[in-house]
Design a protein around this motif. Structure first.
Motif, PDB file in Angstrom:
ATOM      1  N   GLU A  22       0.820  -1.199   0.000  1.00  0.00           N
ATOM      2  CA  GLU A  22       0.000   0.000   0.000  1.00  0.00           C
ATOM      3  C   GLU A  22       0.862   1.262   0.000  1.00  0.00           C
ATOM      4  N   ARG A  23       1.957   1.226   0.741  1.00  0.00           N
ATOM      5  CA  ARG A  23       2.785   2.420   0.897  1.00  0.00           C
ATOM      6  C   ARG A  23       3.833   2.578  -0.207  1.00  0.00           C
ATOM      7  N   PHE A  24       4.279   1.467  -0.782  1.00  0.00           N
ATOM      8  CA  PHE A  24       5.278   1.494  -1.845  1.00  0.00           C
ATOM      9  C   PHE A  24       4.796   0.602  -2.997  1.00  0.00           C
ATOM     10  N   PRO A  25       3.661   0.930  -3.619  1.00  0.00           N
ATOM     11  CA  PRO A  25       3.043  -0.003  -4.567  1.00  0.00           C
ATOM     12  C   PRO A  25       3.945  -0.388  -5.733  1.00  0.00           C
ATOM     13  N   ASN A  26       4.635   0.574  -6.308  1.00  0.00           N
ATOM     14  CA  ASN A  26       5.468   0.269  -7.469  1.00  0.00           C
ATOM     15  C   ASN A  26       6.762  -0.431  -7.068  1.00  0.00           C
ATOM     16  N   ALA A  27       7.467   0.106  -6.054  1.00  0.00           N
ATOM     17  CA  ALA A  27       8.718  -0.519  -5.618  1.00  0.00           C
ATOM     18  C   ALA A  27       8.476  -1.936  -5.115  1.00  0.00           C
ATOM     19  N   ALA A  28       7.353  -2.171  -4.431  1.00  0.00           N
ATOM     20  CA  ALA A  28       7.055  -3.510  -3.918  1.00  0.00           C
ATOM     21  C   ALA A  28       6.821  -4.493  -5.065  1.00  0.00           C
ATOM     22  N   ARG A  29       6.097  -4.054  -6.094  1.00  0.00           N
ATOM     23  CA  ARG A  29       5.876  -4.929  -7.251  1.00  0.00           C
ATOM     24  C   ARG A  29       7.185  -5.221  -7.982  1.00  0.00           C
ATOM     25  N   THR A  99       3.901  14.001 -15.032  1.00  0.00           N
ATOM     26  CA  THR A  99       4.089  12.983 -13.999  1.00  0.00           C
ATOM     27  C   THR A  99       5.302  13.329 -13.138  1.00  0.00           C
ATOM     28  N   PHE A 100       5.114  13.250 -11.850  1.00  0.00           N
ATOM     29  CA  PHE A 100       6.167  13.519 -10.861  1.00  0.00           C
ATOM     30  C   PHE A 100       6.333  12.262 -10.008  1.00  0.00           C
ATOM     31  N   VAL A 101       7.571  11.779  -9.896  1.00  0.00           N
ATOM     32  CA  VAL A 101       7.866  10.593  -9.085  1.00  0.00           C
ATOM     33  C   VAL A 101       9.000  10.935  -8.128  1.00  0.00           C
ATOM     34  N   VAL A 126      14.253  12.297  -7.738  1.00  0.00           N
ATOM     35  CA  VAL A 126      12.973  12.647  -8.362  1.00  0.00           C
ATOM     36  C   VAL A 126      13.106  12.606  -9.874  1.00  0.00           C
ATOM     37  N   VAL A 127      11.960  12.466 -10.554  1.00  0.00           N
ATOM     38  CA  VAL A 127      11.915  12.567 -12.002  1.00  0.00           C
ATOM     39  C   VAL A 127      10.622  13.275 -12.396  1.00  0.00           C
ATOM     40  N   PHE A 128      10.694  14.106 -13.438  1.00  0.00           N
ATOM     41  CA  PHE A 128       9.533  14.758 -14.031  1.00  0.00           C
ATOM     42  C   PHE A 128       9.429  14.288 -15.478  1.00  0.00           C
ATOM     43  N   ASP A 129       8.221  14.037 -15.946  1.00  0.00           N
ATOM     44  CA  ASP A 129       8.042  13.642 -17.344  1.00  0.00           C
ATOM     45  C   ASP A 129       6.704  14.158 -17.846  1.00  0.00           C
ATOM     46  N   ALA A 130       6.607  14.289 -19.164  1.00  0.00           N
ATOM     47  CA  ALA A 130       5.366  14.752 -19.795  1.00  0.00           C
ATOM     48  C   ALA A 130       5.017  13.816 -20.938  1.00  0.00           C
ATOM     49  N   SER A 131       3.719  13.528 -21.099  1.00  0.00           N
ATOM     50  CA  SER A 131       3.259  12.655 -22.171  1.00  0.00           C
ATOM     51  C   SER A 131       1.910  13.156 -22.678  1.00  0.00           C
ATOM     52  N   ALA A 132       1.635  12.864 -23.950  1.00  0.00           N
ATOM     53  CA  ALA A 132       0.380  13.306 -24.546  1.00  0.00           C
ATOM     54  C   ALA A 132      -0.806  12.518 -24.012  1.00  0.00           C
ATOM     55  N   GLN A 133      -0.554  11.285 -23.546  1.00  0.00           N
ATOM     56  CA  GLN A 133      -1.595  10.431 -23.002  1.00  0.00           C
ATOM     57  C   GLN A 133      -1.307  10.163 -21.530  1.00  0.00           C
ATOM     58  N   PRO A 134      -2.322   9.815 -20.752  1.00  0.00           N
ATOM     59  CA  PRO A 134      -2.071   9.479 -19.345  1.00  0.00           C
ATOM     60  C   PRO A 134      -1.084   8.323 -19.246  1.00  0.00           C
ATOM     61  N   PRO A 135      -0.121   8.378 -18.337  1.00  0.00           N
ATOM     62  CA  PRO A 135       0.835   7.274 -18.207  1.00  0.00           C
ATOM     63  C   PRO A 135       0.137   6.009 -17.732  1.00  0.00           C
ATOM     64  N   THR A 136       0.484   4.893 -18.340  1.00  0.00           N
ATOM     65  CA  THR A 136      -0.076   3.612 -17.914  1.00  0.00           C
ATOM     66  C   THR A 136       0.606   3.158 -16.634  1.00  0.00           C
ATOM     67  N   MET A 139       4.119   2.242 -17.314  1.00  0.00           N
ATOM     68  CA  MET A 139       5.021   3.381 -17.491  1.00  0.00           C
ATOM     69  C   MET A 139       5.465   3.926 -16.139  1.00  0.00           C
ATOM     70  N   VAL A 140       4.520   4.058 -15.203  1.00  0.00           N
ATOM     71  CA  VAL A 140       4.861   4.565 -13.875  1.00  0.00           C
ATOM     72  C   VAL A 140       5.829   3.617 -13.174  1.00  0.00           C
TER      73      VAL A 140
END
Length: 369
Positions: A22-29, A99-101, A126-136, A139-140
């Motif tokens: 729950e707290r680190f959803p992407n890093a945990a996966r 997107t900000f991570v 940190v990282v900043f990115d821009a895309s024409a479509q919502p990031p999947t 992608m995140v």
């Protein structure tokens, strides 16, 4: 006192392991998938391999895969990278999705026997990115994985090895430092990414982690942990071998408090090519001894950074520029506390005696290394 070699415990998540997903959803996966694909290429194993491959002139590392002898030694020193925060924010601005991570962690050296913190160096990327479509979601997840594993200075594991390369074990009686908290006014909160605006505690934690990371990088000082999973005088996490730890973390002998009052944007010029803006941050930093309620530094501070926007750029996301102004404030302040030029801080600080304050702080910080 600290004669024993350091054993590596790899990578860990702060706090209760049951809520890691729950707290680190992407890093945990990412960690789960890496372990399933090849246990030898888990985040913990990669962290350990990189640590051994890097320089460590002031530390003695135990031979690879050494088991800790808890009976014959007075201490059992271990080093671990503890992930304390993962924040992802996506916001629709104009024709783009921004997107900000952010990932925050502690480079931690601790005594397994006494369950106490020996040295701690916060790290933040940190990282900043821009895309024409919502990031999947994929992608995140790739953004987070890149921030974890990239080998340049923007990678969390690289920050871990660099902090260890500059680390040294403390002499007996060495005083401790801690970033106690960072607070943002509602006006300052209004420029934060969408996912953070309604969470002042998270915003404060991100600012204190960023400040602490820059302090340790520029000055080489150790800071007691203040990240997620650290509450009521303790810091909890679980090692890769399944051992759950609850380390003792008291209040530092010396504390930093940070306050952010507002951000500002001023257009300073425009031509056919584009427009230039100054992005500014206004805040307050206090460095003090709580036992005696003695201030060493206590002043309002300001910093501005210039950004040129091309004339054909229709969508402008201000937060990366504000973040650069804040980072610049912390970098210049940390350099002033080192042996750097005092020119910036004499113009950026409201306190008339800021030079005297900095000189007093330099002596304190030197004694804590």
């Amino acid at each position: 006192m600290w004669a024993q070699a350091i054993t590596f415990a790899g990578f860990s998540f702060a706090g209760d392991y049951a809520t890691v997903g729950e707290r680190f959803p992407n890093a945990a996966r990412i960690e789960k998938a890496m372990k399933a694909a090849d246990p030898a290429q888990s985040l913990s194993r990669i962290t350990i391999e990189r640590a051994y491959a890097a320089e460590h002139p002031a530390l003695e590392y135990a031979p690879r895969d050494t088991l800790i002898n808890l009976k014959s030694a007075d201490q059992a020193l271990m080093a671990v990278l503890v992930l304390t925060g993962e924040t992802v924010s996506t916001e629709h601005i104009g024709n783009y999705y921004k997107t900000f991570v952010s990932l925050r962690a502690d480079t931690l050296i601790f005594d397994y026997k006494s369950k106490s913190v020996v040295r701690s160096y916060p790290v933040s990327v940190v990282v900043f990115d821009a895309s024409a479509q919502p990031p999947t979601p994929a992608m995140v997840e790739n953004y987070v994985k890149d921030l974890l594993l990239r080998t340049d200075n923007g990678g969390l594991l690289t920050q871990f090895t660099r902090r260890l390369a500059a680390a040294r074990l403390p002499a007996p009686g060495t005083k401790t430092i801690q970033v106690r908290h960072a607070k943002l006014t509602p006006e300052a909160m209004s420029v934060m990414p969408a996912a953070i605006r309604g969470n002042p505690e998270l915003a404060g934690q991100m600012v204190s982690d960023a400040f602490g990371s820059i302090l340790t990088a520029r000055l080489g000082v150790s800071l007691l942990p203040t990240g997620m999973g650290h509450a009521l005088g303790s810091m909890s996490f679980r090692l890769d071998n399944g051992d759950a730890l609850d380390l003792k973390v008291g209040e530092g002998d010396y504390l930093f408090d940070v306050a952010l009052n507002k951000f500002a944007k001023i257009k300073t010029g425009e031509n056919n090519v584009g427009a230039s803006y100054v992005y500014g941050v206004y805040g307050n930093i206090r460095f003090f001894e709580p036992a005696l309620n003695t201030d060493f530094v206590h002043s309002d501070l300001k910093n501005g950074e210039v950004k040129v926007v091309p004339a054909n750029q229709l969508d402008l996301d201000d937060f990366p520029a504000y973040e650069a102004a804040l980072r610049g404030l912390f970098l210049k302040f940390s350099d002033a506390l080192g042996q750097g030029d005092l020119k910036w801080i004499t113009t950026a600080a409201a306190a008339k005696d800021i030079t005297k304050q900095v000189e007093a702080s330099r002596a304190i910080l030197k004694a804590t290394k």
